[in-house]
Design a protein around this motif. Structure first.
Motif, PDB file in Angstrom:
ATOM      1  N   PHE A 260      -7.301   8.112  23.517  1.00 33.90           N
ATOM      2  CA  PHE A 260      -8.107   7.786  22.019  1.00 33.90           C
ATOM      3  C   PHE A 260      -8.711   7.165  21.970  1.00 33.90           C
ATOM      4  CE2 PHE A 260      -7.961   5.850  18.042  1.00 33.90           C
ATOM      5  CZ  PHE A 260      -6.965   7.030  17.417  1.00 33.90           C
ATOM      6  N   VAL A 261      -9.149   6.285  22.429  1.00 33.01           N
ATOM      7  CA  VAL A 261     -10.425   6.202  22.238  1.00 33.01           C
ATOM      8  C   VAL A 261     -11.293   7.100  23.008  1.00 33.01           C
ATOM      9  CG1 VAL A 261     -11.776   3.890  23.126  1.00 33.01           C
ATOM     10  CG2 VAL A 261      -9.436   3.509  22.566  1.00 33.01           C
TER      11      VAL A 261
ATOM     12  N   LEU B  98       5.779   2.605  18.904  1.00 27.58           N
ATOM     13  CA  LEU B  98       6.370   3.374  18.428  1.00 27.58           C
ATOM     14  C   LEU B  98       6.660   4.333  19.681  1.00 27.58           C
ATOM     15  CD1 LEU B  98       5.531   3.882  14.601  1.00 27.58           C
ATOM     16  CD2 LEU B  98       8.107   3.492  15.766  1.00 27.58           C
ATOM     17  N   LEU B  99       5.858   5.039  20.634  1.00 30.86           N
ATOM     18  CA  LEU B  99       6.376   6.301  21.317  1.00 30.86           C
ATOM     19  C   LEU B  99       7.297   5.631  22.643  1.00 30.86           C
ATOM     20  CD1 LEU B  99       2.881   8.417  21.189  1.00 30.86           C
ATOM     21  CD2 LEU B  99       5.016   8.409  19.869  1.00 30.86           C
TER      22      LEU B  99
ATOM     23  N   PHE C 267       7.273  -0.798  14.047  1.00 37.77           N
ATOM     24  CA  PHE C 267       5.549  -1.002  13.489  1.00 37.77           C
ATOM     25  C   PHE C 267       4.859  -2.338  12.930  1.00 37.77           C
ATOM     26  CE2 PHE C 267       3.376   0.430   9.407  1.00 37.77           C
ATOM     27  CZ  PHE C 267       2.762   1.167   9.471  1.00 37.77           C
TER      28      PHE C 267
ATOM     29  N   GLU D   4      -3.952   5.191  25.215  1.00 38.98           N
ATOM     30  CA  GLU D   4      -4.680   4.213  24.750  1.00 38.98           C
ATOM     31  C   GLU D   4      -6.512   4.700  25.105  1.00 38.98           C
ATOM     32  OE1 GLU D   4      -4.490  -0.061  24.958  1.00 38.98           O
ATOM     33  OE2 GLU D   4      -3.424  -0.305  23.566  1.00 38.98           O
TER      34      GLU D   4
ATOM     35  N   ALA E 128       0.453   0.299  17.391  1.00 40.14           N
ATOM     36  CA  ALA E 128       1.467   1.300  16.393  1.00 40.14           C
ATOM     37  C   ALA E 128       1.955   2.125  17.199  1.00 40.14           C
ATOM     38  CB  ALA E 128       1.428   0.730  14.635  1.00 40.14           C
ATOM     39  N   LEU E 129       1.363   3.113  17.275  1.00 37.71           N
ATOM     40  CA  LEU E 129       1.578   4.013  18.053  1.00 37.71           C
ATOM     41  C   LEU E 129       1.820   3.916  19.029  1.00 37.71           C
ATOM     42  CD1 LEU E 129       1.212   7.543  16.557  1.00 37.71           C
ATOM     43  CD2 LEU E 129      -0.773   7.488  17.889  1.00 37.71           C
TER      44      LEU E 129
ATOM     45  N   SER F  55       0.704   5.465  11.424  1.00 40.10           N
ATOM     46  CA  SER F  55       0.130   4.920  12.988  1.00 40.10           C
ATOM     47  C   SER F  55      -0.928   5.600  13.127  1.00 40.10           C
ATOM     48  CB  SER F  55       0.226   3.446  13.925  1.00 40.10           C
ATOM     49  OG  SER F  55       1.569   4.781  13.806  1.00 40.10           O
TER      50      SER F  55
ATOM     51  N   LEU G 186      12.513  -0.149  13.536  1.00 42.35           N
ATOM     52  CA  LEU G 186      11.566   1.024  13.818  1.00 42.35           C
ATOM     53  C   LEU G 186      10.366   0.163  12.987  1.00 42.35           C
ATOM     54  CD1 LEU G 186      12.322   4.413  13.542  1.00 42.35           C
ATOM     55  CD2 LEU G 186      11.244   3.308  15.265  1.00 42.35           C
TER      56      LEU G 186
ATOM     57  N   LEU H  13       0.393  -5.568  13.908  1.00 45.77           N
ATOM     58  CA  LEU H  13      -0.238  -6.622  13.960  1.00 45.77           C
ATOM     59  C   LEU H  13      -1.536  -7.160  14.380  1.00 45.77           C
ATOM     60  CD1 LEU H  13      -0.204 -10.330  11.809  1.00 45.77           C
ATOM     61  CD2 LEU H  13       1.810 -10.495  13.651  1.00 45.77           C
TER      62      LEU H  13
ATOM     63  N   THR I 257      10.265   4.970  21.885  1.00 45.42           N
ATOM     64  CA  THR I 257      11.166   6.512  21.682  1.00 45.42           C
ATOM     65  C   THR I 257      11.044   7.465  23.182  1.00 45.42           C
ATOM     66  OG1 THR I 257       9.663   6.715  20.045  1.00 45.42           O
ATOM     67  CG2 THR I 257      11.093   8.894  20.661  1.00 45.42           C
TER      68      THR I 257
ATOM     69  N   TYR J 195      -9.713   0.788  15.949  1.00 41.91           N
ATOM     70  CA  TYR J 195      -7.936   1.415  15.956  1.00 41.91           C
ATOM     71  C   TYR J 195      -7.242   0.778  15.123  1.00 41.91           C
ATOM     72  CZ  TYR J 195     -12.354   3.991  18.455  1.00 41.91           C
ATOM     73  OH  TYR J 195     -13.385   4.228  18.742  1.00 41.91           O
ATOM     74  N   VAL J 196      -7.225   0.169  14.160  1.00 42.81           N
ATOM     75  CA  VAL J 196      -5.758  -0.104  13.286  1.00 42.81           C
ATOM     76  C   VAL J 196      -5.198   0.873  13.085  1.00 42.81           C
ATOM     77  CG1 VAL J 196      -5.076  -1.293  11.603  1.00 42.81           C
ATOM     78  CG2 VAL J 196      -7.101  -1.390  11.717  1.00 42.81           C
ATOM     79  N   GLY J 197      -3.260   0.814  13.855  1.00 46.06           N
ATOM     80  CA  GLY J 197      -2.216   1.165  13.407  1.00 46.06           C
ATOM     81  C   GLY J 197      -2.269   2.271  15.337  1.00 46.06           C
ATOM     82  N   LEU J 198      -3.374   2.230  16.224  1.00 38.39           N
ATOM     83  CA  LEU J 198      -2.822   2.492  18.171  1.00 38.39           C
ATOM     84  C   LEU J 198      -1.867   1.767  17.737  1.00 38.39           C
ATOM     85  CD1 LEU J 198      -4.079   4.440  19.841  1.00 38.39           C
ATOM     86  CD2 LEU J 198      -6.136   2.880  20.737  1.00 38.39           C
TER      87      LEU J 198
ATOM     88  N   LEU K 298      -3.363   6.839  10.277  1.00 36.74           N
ATOM     89  CA  LEU K 298      -4.540   5.246   9.692  1.00 36.74           C
ATOM     90  C   LEU K 298      -5.470   4.797  10.854  1.00 36.74           C
ATOM     91  CD1 LEU K 298      -1.922   2.306   9.387  1.00 36.74           C
ATOM     92  CD2 LEU K 298      -4.084   3.034   7.856  1.00 36.74           C
ATOM     93  N   ALA K 299      -5.199   5.025  12.541  1.00 35.37           N
ATOM     94  CA  ALA K 299      -5.632   4.996  13.600  1.00 35.37           C
ATOM     95  C   ALA K 299      -7.151   5.553  13.504  1.00 35.37           C
ATOM     96  CB  ALA K 299      -4.997   4.692  14.859  1.00 35.37           C
TER      97      ALA K 299
END
Lengths: 173, 287
Positions: A129-130, A90-91, A67, A126, A86-87, B17, A63, A72, A94, A81-84, B20-21
């Motif tokens: 979220f955006v 990860l999903l 992530f 995405e 990654a999220l 994450s 994992l 990166l 899963t 949106y740093v992390g989007l 962070l986002a």
């Protein structure tokens, strides 16, 4: 690991293959493709790698690597949106893990169809979220286009990953 | 214990994450620093990795060109004739211009320097329109400088490393550029919305804009100099859309130009970013 039923033994280098290819695929989506009529939207290569390894060797794609690959990608593509990513990755991992039985030992078309589903889910997430963060529904066209182009390029990505997969025993020697 | 850690890894990473986002928008400065360092470090890798792609696309381009050599030749002959006439006109205007300048003692704009930059990464995302180029602070690039191709404006520098710069394309949703319609001198904003053709938004429409109208920068705000070519109006039904002159989907090289303007505030001079969900744009717009 509960889902690893393979008895083959892989050396250190071979065990790094899924993680390394995932990171490389994340970088691949950043390269400026100037192919005519390709547009400014690149296929989501990282998604392909995460999908492929989640189906075939989830035990070798930790994992934390998923992530990091997402992080990166976000840091390098200049998203606010740093992390989007990654999220999303990860999903996807899963989700694929929960449906893994559907894909293993099935023809490629089933895998492809499954990937299409994953891509729809990923890019819809995405988009949502955006849109939420911009407080304004984004035009869905680029997202639809990215879903289609990513799905269309999946056989190429999948082929490259399968090559890497097949090279793993040799790398253990 | 190990099992617990393993079971909690996924929810933990998903939580981090997502956090962070959402927070990223509030604390852009930290991420900016991290990503500048990362981009600087990975620039050589991206550049080398991009080489084969450049080669392949050049090869495709060569084949395409070879196929249309005859037709192109005919077109070029015509274009050449037309240009010869224009050259004549330009020569006449140049001498006339000089005479008039002498007459009014007009001083032309300050020195302009430019640096050529290779595109090494493309955001490639559905909701991002930016590129990473291989020049930065060490080449004298500063934030806010416009990036151009031979055809027209591409965007401006929003992030700066030692050897890399990120350019926000004028199609990005965070790009707002003050422009004028050539001929009517009607002021407007060119706002990106992530589509290939940004929208033209008027302040006070007096003269109706029509397809084919040329759009140039207005110079308001002091980020861009006036009269940089931007694009041409392509549709006016409801939303006015502008097709950029520069082919933004296939950028290989851009020129980053120093016009000696300093309309963009330096790092740290900005007020704290608005709370989450408050502001719609991440970067300072060119207003």
């Amino acid at each position: 690991m509960p889902y690893s039923r393979n008895r083959d033994y892989f050396g250190f280098v071979a065990r790094m293959v899924p993680g390394t290819t995932t990171i490389l695929f994340a970088l691949l989506s950043l390269l400026p493709f100037h192919v005519p009529s390709f547009g400014s939207i690149a296929p989501g290569f990282a998604l392909m790698a995460v999908f492929h390894w989640s189906v075939y060797r989830p035990d070798l794609l930790p994992l934390s690597v998923v992530f990091l690959a997402g992080l990166l990608l976000d840091l390098l593509n200049g998203t606010p949106y740093v992390g989007l990513s990654a999220l999303v990755l990860l999903l996807v991992r899963t989700g694929v893990l929960s449906q893994r039985r559907v894909f293993s030992h099935r023809p490629f078309s089933i895998l492809w169809l499954g990937f299409f589903g994953a891509a729809v889910g990923a890019f819809a997430l995405e988009w949502a979220f955006v849109s939420l963060m911009q407080v304004h529904a984004m035009t869905p066209r680029p997202f639809v286009f990215q879903t289609l182009i990513t799905t269309a390029c999946f056989p190429i990505g999948s082929y490259l990953l399968a090559l890497a997969h097949r090279a793993m025993p040799a790398l253990s020697a | 214990m190990r099992a617990t850690v393993q079971r909690l890894t996924l929810p933990f990473l998903i939580f981090v994450s997502a956090l962070l986002a959402v927070l990223g928008k509030a604390d852009v400065l930290l991420f900016d620093r991290v990503r500048v360092v990362l981009a600087d470090t990975l620039a050589p890798v991206l550049q080398v990795a991009g080489e084969p792609i450049v080669t392949v696309s050049k090869a495709i381009g060569t084949v395409k060109e070879a196929a249309s050599v005859y037709r192109e030749n005919q077109e070029l002959k015509l274009a050449n004739q037309r240009l010869m006439q224009w050259q004549e006109v330009a020569r006449r205007l140049e001498s006339e211009n000089e005479e008039l300048r002498n007459l009014v003692k007009f001083a032309p704009q300050g020195a302009v320097s430019s640096v050529a930059a290779q595109v090494i990464a493309d955001s490639g995302g559905a909701f991002l329109r930016n590129i990473l180029v291989n020049v930065g602070q060490s080449e004298g690039v500063t934030r806010g400088q416009p990036a151009l191709t031979g055809d027209g404006l591409v965007g401006r520098v929003i992030e700066l490393g030692d050897r890399t710069a990120r350019i926000l394309l004028l199609t990005d949703i965070n790009s707002h550029i003050p422009v004028v319609v050539e001929g009517t001198h009607e002021r407007a904003m060119l706002n990106g919305d992530n589509s290939d053709q940004p929208r033209l938004v008027y302040f006070q429409p007096k003269t109706p804009v029509k397809p084919g109208d040329h759009i140039v920068t207005s110079g308001s705000g002091g980020v861009f100099p006036p009269d940089l070519p931007v694009g041409v109006v392509v549709s006016v039904n409801g939303v006015i859309r502008v097709e950029p002159y520069a082919d933004l989907a296939r950028l290989e090289m851009v020129r980053i130009v120093n016009y000696g303007l300093d309309g963009v505030l330096p790092d740290g001079a900005m007020p704290a970013p608005p709370p989450i969900g408050g502001g719609r744009s991440r970067t300072t717009s060119a207003r």
